[in-house]
Design a protein around this motif. Structure first.
Motif, PDB file in Angstrom:
ATOM      1  N   ALA A   1     -69.977 -10.391  52.371  1.00  0.00           N
ATOM      2  CA  ALA A   1     -70.998 -11.394  52.109  1.00  0.00           C
ATOM      3  C   ALA A   1     -71.120 -11.719  50.625  1.00  0.00           C
ATOM      4  N   VAL A   2     -70.830 -10.747  49.742  1.00  0.00           N
ATOM      5  CA  VAL A   2     -71.054 -10.995  48.312  1.00  0.00           C
ATOM      6  C   VAL A   2     -69.788 -10.918  47.458  1.00  0.00           C
TER       7      VAL A   2
ATOM      8  N   LEU B   1     -78.053  -6.888  48.215  1.00  0.00           N
ATOM      9  CA  LEU B   1     -76.977  -7.888  48.141  1.00  0.00           C
ATOM     10  C   LEU B   1     -77.395  -9.061  47.245  1.00  0.00           C
ATOM     11  N   THR B   2     -78.671  -9.430  47.320  1.00  0.00           N
ATOM     12  CA  THR B   2     -79.171 -10.489  46.446  1.00  0.00           C
ATOM     13  C   THR B   2     -79.076 -10.047  44.988  1.00  0.00           C
TER      14      THR B   2
ATOM     15  N   ARG C   1     -73.662 -10.726  39.254  1.00  0.00           N
ATOM     16  CA  ARG C   1     -72.500 -11.599  39.103  1.00  0.00           C
ATOM     17  C   ARG C   1     -72.882 -12.820  38.279  1.00  0.00           C
TER      18      ARG C   1
ATOM     19  N   GLU D   1     -82.096  -7.083  49.957  1.00  0.00           N
ATOM     20  CA  GLU D   1     -82.498  -7.111  48.551  1.00  0.00           C
ATOM     21  C   GLU D   1     -81.365  -6.671  47.647  1.00  0.00           C
TER      22      GLU D   1
ATOM     23  N   GLU E   1     -75.612 -10.433  43.689  1.00  0.00           N
ATOM     24  CA  GLU E   1     -75.361 -11.834  43.317  1.00  0.00           C
ATOM     25  C   GLU E   1     -75.946 -12.143  41.945  1.00  0.00           C
TER      26      GLU E   1
ATOM     27  N   HIS F   1     -67.532 -11.665  35.620  1.00  0.00           N
ATOM     28  CA  HIS F   1     -68.117 -12.670  36.495  1.00  0.00           C
ATOM     29  C   HIS F   1     -67.475 -12.638  37.889  1.00  0.00           C
TER      30      HIS F   1
END
Lengths: 398, 253
Positions: free
Chosen positions: B217-218, B192-193, B199, B190, B196, B41
């Motif tokens: 950013a992530v 980087l999203t 994770r 897309e 997330e 996580h």
């Protein structure tokens, strides 16, 4: 606001023609603001007779400004009126504390593309605007359009903005963006007029026009996310105050002896319910989390995360109650990422408002979750952009 | 460790660790005495200049290369990752820069290549297609169809397919080597999203890149490699871009 088209020969004020011209502008204006309406609703909003509305809508549909589609309202057949799609596009950008959201919509408020880019903490205006411009241009190209079809761009930033200049008007609240000339930089880069406002103000506008507060004239919008912001709609108009700092509930003092806030004061609401405060409270027991993690764990029943969220609701409620006592709104809409926690946050928020706001014979003020979710601010940016576009009845007429 | 930390949620053991790992290619020392922990996580970013040892690090973690010295630990116990297959069986999946997809095969065929779902003696196409949509949906990957050849997809979509394939065995650790190289900004967004999402699904994710701002950013933690050594480890939400840059280039601040 929308200049009635001045034809080749001048229209005499007070004449039949100028009246008709004004009514036409009134209808286009109403459709532009609400996105889509039935003819009956249009008559209600504009105060024109149903027959006049019907005549003008037919005429404008003929000239390619409006588009009608059959629908039903309360079991009756009705005509749904929207702006014609081919009038152009508008773009909305929302620079959040940790992400950039870009959306493109047509003039009928239909989203044609939306994209989210996570941003590093303390991002800077120069690289942020550069990436925002690039992403916008890529998205415009991806829907098969060119930048020349983009009529206007709306931008939201998480700090007070002087809407006359488009500049961030408070120092230190958005490090790296102090004094950035957003409309000039972005306008030069995209070649399109750019309008900037505070993101919570845009959220308030979007929820009032398109979301949970549709049809209300006095709205308080609380944006609880990484930072805490607020927007006020008074008598149907967004209220900015002197330099755009109206509604900054995140910096209402909760504790005179509290920790020092990034704004320079002590014990601001944000030092209690901002992401940094919430995550730091949980760090000793839960380790490193993100705001999303806290909400997910709370949903799974983690008592610590639930407690932190309900405490946040209580703190927000204290500030919201003061705002309610000041302006007596019809509704309080809660947005931002924390609002995704739903009743875990709203329950204690509502209870605190009820306990602290002045009691009214018509019952406590309504406190609801935003209907537009994480897109509220970018939708508001689109609304601002659309509001500044002047669509005249003659746009597509020969 | 303090009492409060122990009282918290099950004082976590790292899913994957390196202890004193070194690796040389002839006289070139690619990795030198590296310690690294990756928790479930969590997104760990490994940044560094060209030649800092990022790809070698992913190689060692994925079993593609063997360390000369030091240990690889999974769940706190030392293991020998002889090859990528043994790493996979321990729940470690890697997506390399070249993605290793077959351009002429469609999305489903690529996902299940070598691990096809069979019913009796026939391929269970329906089950595979369903599972493909399910996986891509969880990653919020926008793919027009799972029955078009991978050659017809954009580079971000192809990357999403490669990542979806790495998820098939429900790995606990996903290693992504230079995933944002040669992507447009829409595709970076897309991707980087998608990280997330990984994770949020509870995976441990390790990304290498030299684009600092994308990773910051992530990422939860950022490890800086410089000339094969660890040159600092930072909390992503506290470190400034300048400090990272200084660590990457070796400037004293």
């Amino acid at each position: 606001m929308y200049p009635a088209r001045v034809g080749e020969d001048r229209v005499t004020p007070g004449s039949q023609t100028s009246l008709r011209e004004a009514n036409r502008a009134r209808i286009v204006n109403a459709v532009q603001q609400r996105g889509s309406l039935t003819q009956v609703e249009l008559a209600g909003v504009t105060g024109l007779s149903p027959a006049t509305v019907s005549n003008i809508v037919n005429e404008l549909t003929g000239s390619g400004v409006l588009h009608t589609a059959p629908t039903t309202r309360s079991g009756r057949r009705a005509q749904q009126v929207t702006l014609a799609r081919n009038l152009g596009l508008v773009a909305g950008l929302h620079f959040g504390t940790r992400s950039l959201r870009v959306a493109l919509s047509d003039v009928a408020h239909r989203i044609v593309a939306e994209q989210r880019l996570p941003l590093p903490p303390d991002h800077r205006a120069d690289s942020g605007l550069e990436r925002g411009a690039m992403l916008t241009a890529e998205m415009v190209a991806s829907v098969g359009a060119t930048m020349s079809e983009v009529l206007a761009v709306g931008v939201g930033v998480p700090a007070p903005v002087d809407v006359r200049t488009g500049q961030v008007s408070t120092r230190g609240l958005l490090r790296g963006w102090d004094g950035a000339a957003v409309p000039e930089i972005l306008g030069a880069r995209l070649g399109v007029p750019v309008h900037v406002d505070n993101d919570a103000n845009l959220g308030a506008l979007a929820e009032e026009r398109l979301g949970a507060a549709r049809g209300r004239r006095n709205v308080v919008y609380l944006r609880a996310s990484h930072g805490v912001g607020g927007g006020l709609v008074l008598n149907g108009e967004l209220y900015h105050g002197r330099v755009g700092a109206a509604g900054e509930v995140g910096h209402v003092t909760i504790d005179d002896n509290g920790t020092v806030c990034r704004c320079g004061n002590r014990g601001c609401l944000e030092t209690f319910v901002g992401a940094a405060a919430i995550l730091e409270t949980l760090r000793p027991t839960h380790g490193h989390l993100t705001l999303r993690d806290v909400i997910t764990r709370a949903e799974q029943g983690d008592p610590g995360c639930r407690r932190v969220l309900s405490d946040a609701g209580r703190h927000l409620g204290v500030a919201a109650a003061s705002v309610c006592n000041l302006i007596d709104p019809e509704i309080v809409v809660v947005g931002g990422q924390l609002a995704e926690a739903g009743e875990m946050l709203l329950g204690s928020l509502r209870a605190t408002v009820m306990e602290r706001a002045i009691p009214s014979t018509s019952g406590p003020v309504e406190v609801v979750q935003g209907a537009l979710g994480a897109s509220a601010e970018v939708r508001g940016a689109l609304v601002v952009a659309l509001d500044r576009v002047s669509i005249t009845a003659g746009v597509l007429a020969p | 460790m303090t009492a409060t930390e122990q009282a918290g949620t099950s004082a976590p053991t790292p899913v994957l660790s390196l202890r004193g790992v070194s690796r040389s290619f002839g006289a070139a020392r690619a990795l030198l005495d590296i310690d690294l922990d990756v928790y479930a996580h969590e997104v760990v970013a490994v940044v560094g200049d060209t030649g800092a040892g990022k790809s070698t690090l992913v190689g060692v973690l994925s079993g593609a290369q063997q360390p000369d010295e030091g240990q690889v630990l999974v769940d706190g116990s030392p293991v020998a990752l002889a090859d990528p297959a043994s790493a996979r069986s321990l729940g470690i999946a890697a997506v390399f820069q070249d993605l290793a997809l077959c351009a002429n095969l469609d999305v489903v065929e690529n996902l299940f290549l070598g691990q096809e779902v069979v019913r009796g003696s026939l391929l269970d196409e329906v089950a595979m297609e369903k599972q493909a949509w399910n996986l891509l949906g969880q990653l919020a990957a926008r793919v027009p169809s799972v029955r078009i050849p991978v050659a017809g997809l954009s580079s971000a979509q192809r990357r999403a397919v490669a990542i979806a394939r790495s998820l098939l065995g429900e790995p606990r650790v996903i290693l992504l080597d230079e995933p944002t190289a040669s992507l447009g900004l829409t595709q970076v967004a897309e991707f980087l999203t998608l990280v997330e999402r990984l994770r949020a699904r509870g995976h441990a994710v390790l990304i290498t890149s030299h684009s600092l701002s994308d990773l910051q950013a992530v990422a939860d933690r950022i490890v800086v490699l410089r000339l094969g050594r660890t040159n600092g480890e930072f909390r992503a939400d506290h470190v400034t871009y300048e400090d990272l840059l200084a660590a990457v280039t070796g400037v004293a601040r």
